[in-house]
Scaffold this active site. Structure first.
Site, PDB file in Angstrom:
ATOM      1  N   GLY A 232      -5.800  -8.370  -6.424  1.00 27.28           N
ATOM      2  CA  GLY A 232      -4.597  -7.631  -6.089  1.00 27.28           C
ATOM      3  C   GLY A 232      -3.755  -7.378  -7.318  1.00 27.28           C
ATOM      4  N   SER A 233      -2.464  -7.241  -7.119  1.00 22.67           N
ATOM      5  CA  SER A 233      -1.578  -6.840  -8.209  1.00 22.67           C
ATOM      6  C   SER A 233      -1.307  -7.994  -9.169  1.00 22.67           C
ATOM      7  CB  SER A 233      -0.255  -6.333  -7.643  1.00 22.67           C
ATOM      8  OG  SER A 233       0.516  -7.405  -7.134  1.00 22.67           O
ATOM      9  N   THR A 234      -0.959  -7.627 -10.403  1.00 25.62           N
ATOM     10  CA  THR A 234      -0.651  -8.630 -11.416  1.00 25.62           C
ATOM     11  C   THR A 234       0.604  -9.445 -11.077  1.00 25.62           C
ATOM     12  OG1 THR A 234      -1.809  -7.431 -13.157  1.00 25.62           O
ATOM     13  CG2 THR A 234      -0.077  -8.949 -13.862  1.00 25.62           C
ATOM     14  N   VAL A 236       1.729 -10.387  -8.168  1.00 29.60           N
ATOM     15  CA  VAL A 236       1.331 -11.389  -7.177  1.00 29.60           C
ATOM     16  C   VAL A 236       0.399 -12.413  -7.824  1.00 29.60           C
ATOM     17  CG1 VAL A 236       0.153 -11.797  -4.983  1.00 29.60           C
ATOM     18  CG2 VAL A 236       1.640  -9.804  -5.242  1.00 29.60           C
ATOM     19  N   GLY A 237      -0.483 -11.952  -8.709  1.00 27.37           N
ATOM     20  CA  GLY A 237      -1.379 -12.863  -9.418  1.00 27.37           C
ATOM     21  C   GLY A 237      -0.624 -13.891 -10.251  1.00 27.37           C
ATOM     22  N   GLU A 254      -8.537 -11.411  -9.972  1.00 24.58           N
ATOM     23  CA  GLU A 254      -8.818 -10.076 -10.504  1.00 24.58           C
ATOM     24  C   GLU A 254      -7.616  -9.217 -10.164  1.00 24.58           C
ATOM     25  OE1 GLU A 254     -10.111  -6.049 -10.089  1.00 24.58           O
ATOM     26  OE2 GLU A 254     -11.610  -7.115  -8.910  1.00 24.58           O
ATOM     27  N   CYS A 288      -8.994  -0.894  -8.835  1.00 28.23           N
ATOM     28  CA  CYS A 288      -8.442  -1.535 -10.021  1.00 28.23           C
ATOM     29  C   CYS A 288      -9.135  -1.084 -11.302  1.00 28.23           C
ATOM     30  CB  CYS A 288      -8.548  -3.052  -9.878  1.00 28.23           C
ATOM     31  SG  CYS A 288     -10.203  -3.600  -9.408  1.00 28.23           S
TER      32      CYS A 288
END
Length: 486
Positions: A232-234, A236-237, A254, A288
């Site tokens: 998902g998004s950076t 949230v990562g 990822e 992505c």
């Protein structure tokens, strides 16, 4: 033939289970807003129970033979193949992906299962290591990790879910999986149905259909899972990484990408255009790995730009279920509005349009900005839509510098007729993956898939995923009495 519409619940402990929240979520076709079905929303308590169930089931599953695990993986594979005609159109309706994209995604999912079946015997492998101590034998064991918490996104949901679920199960682990509820069938319930058909013991795979309003960080903070797998998004990562670090959990992340597609001065421009059109517009740019910036040497800039614009202008768009459609809808109205905001902000900042697209419902037609500077906001943001920036480079070396000038480092591509130099330049790009004379959207279950910098941590693909999803243990055996100094 399976009626997937009946499977509109969570799959917990081998049972299709109604959510305890009493709430339901309407799954919509992104093109026309029609309701595909509604989904029962599971509660935080059900999620917590699923982790307890998975922990217990994993202890028994870890004792099974490699042959048993292989047979179940192959049986789940059989299910997907047998139900292809039902799965592909449902995937298109649910995700907004074209039939081309849905067939590609299902095939990638099948390949993940095929590869997982090849490494079921990697767990419980024992290596013997020599010792300087007389009479000591060192054994290095590879054991299942335990329970894995899996979270997948809306864009390539079946593929990005299965690449965690199949290897985890193959290696003796259990999984609690939460797909994006917008794509509940593709990202979770079809997979659960496949493993139910395969005879996977109850509790080894649990698919929770819920939302963040209900569970918050419940997939992250629960003490049972040993690893959090997230795509998902950076932003949230980063949040997941903070929680995992605090609790000393492993992560497989990822995240976002700002993927450069570089056209060098000696490139075959026509072939580069062919590749760039696919790498930008597959699934409306909602992958992505999709091309985000096209960086072109000044000697071929105008030629590439003219040909790319003409090709993009001619791409059929509209209903994703029409076999001719290449550009379908973005996944929801929010994503379409976000793309529009990027476009308007770039126009207001003085960026020049080479092709102005339009919005029809959730469909955004190809939109191309020319003469973009890499420092411009439109070049530094991940578009996740059919919007692309084309940047002119003064030299091949300048192109590499521009490519690296981003916080992201997922995928990249270099077009050149000098293959050897192309590979040398590929090594200079700070990304987890670079493709010479191809586009940026490539995946396979037997390669090292993952990103650098803010694009993630860890690597999917065999054999790298084996290391991620197992634990290594040293057992030493002293067969001869050992003399101690005191």
């Amino acid at each position: 033939m399976v009626n997937f519409m009946n499977l509109n619940k969570s799959y917990i402990n081998g049972e299709w289970t109604e959510g305890q929240t009493g709430r339901r979520y309407d799954i919509l076709n992104p093109y026309d807003g029609s309701v595909i079905n509604d989904m029962s929303i599971a509660s935080l308590q059900q999620l917590e129970e699923a982790f307890v169930i998975a922990e217990k089931a994993q202890k028994e599953w870890a004792k099974t033979s490699a042959e048993t695990r292989r047979d179940i993986i192959l049986k789940a594979l059989e299910f997907l193949k047998n139900n292809r005609e039902e799965i592909v159109p449902l995937m298109s309706r649910e995700t907004g992906g074209t039939l081309i994209k849905s067939n590609v995604e299902l095939q990638l999912t099948i390949e993940i299962l095929e590869e997982a079946a090849t490494f079921v015997d990697e767990v419980y492998q024992v290596r013997e290591i020599s010792s300087a101590i007389e009479g000591k034998v060192n054994h290095i064991h590879r054991l299942p990790l335990g329970v894995i918490s899996s979270i997948s996104p809306f864009n390539f949901p079946m593929n990005l879910s299965m690449r965690t679920i199949a290897p985890a199960i193959a290696l003796g682990n259990a999984v609690v999986h939460k797909p994006d509820i917008q794509v509940a069938y593709t990202g979770g319930n079809i997979i659960a149905a496949a493993f139910e058909y395969a005879g996977l013991p109850k509790g080894v795979l649990n698919v929770i259909q819920t939302d963040l309003t209900e569970i918050g960080d419940g997939m992250l903070t629960n003490p049972i899972p040993k690893l959090i797998s997230f795509t998902g998004s950076t932003p949230v990562g980063r949040h997941i990484g903070e929680i995992a670090g605090r609790n000393l959990k492993r992560v497989a992340l990822e995240l976002g990408g700002n993927n450069p597609f570089i056209v060098l001065s000696d490139a075959d421009v026509d072939r580069a255009v062919d590749a760039a059109i696919f790498g930008k517009y597959i699934h409306q740019g909602q992958i992505c790995m999709c091309i985000n910036r096209i960086i072109v040497h000044k000697d071929v800039y105008e030629e590439f730009l003219a040909k790319f614009v003409e090709r993009a202008k001619a791409l059929p768009y509209g209903d994703q279920l029409d076999p001719k459609t290449v550009v379908g809808p973005l996944v929801n109205e929010r994503q379409a509005e976000k793309a529009e905001q990027f476009i308007e902000a770039a126009k207001n900042a003085g960026n020049t349009l080479a092709l102005e697209g339009k919005r029809i419902g959730n469909v955004i037609t190809p939109t191309i900005f020319r003469d973009v500077r890499n420092s411009d906001a439109i070049a530094q943001a991940e578009m996740f839509s059919p919007v692309v920036s084309i940047i002119q480079a003064d030299s091949d070396e300048d192109a590499i510098d521009i490519a690296n000038d981003t916080e992201y480092g997922l995928s990249s591509a270099v077009f050149t007729t000098d293959i050897e130099r192309g590979e040398q330049l590929a090594l200079q790009i700070d990304s987890g993956m670079t493709h010479v004379n191809d586009q940026t959207v490539n995946d396979a279950p037997n390669v090292a898939f993952g990103g650098n910098k803010a694009s993630g941590m860890g690597r999917f693909g065999n054999p790298w995923i084996v290391e991620e999803f197992t634990v290594t243990k040293w057992v030493s055996i002293q067969s001869k009495y050992r003399e101690f100094p005191f």
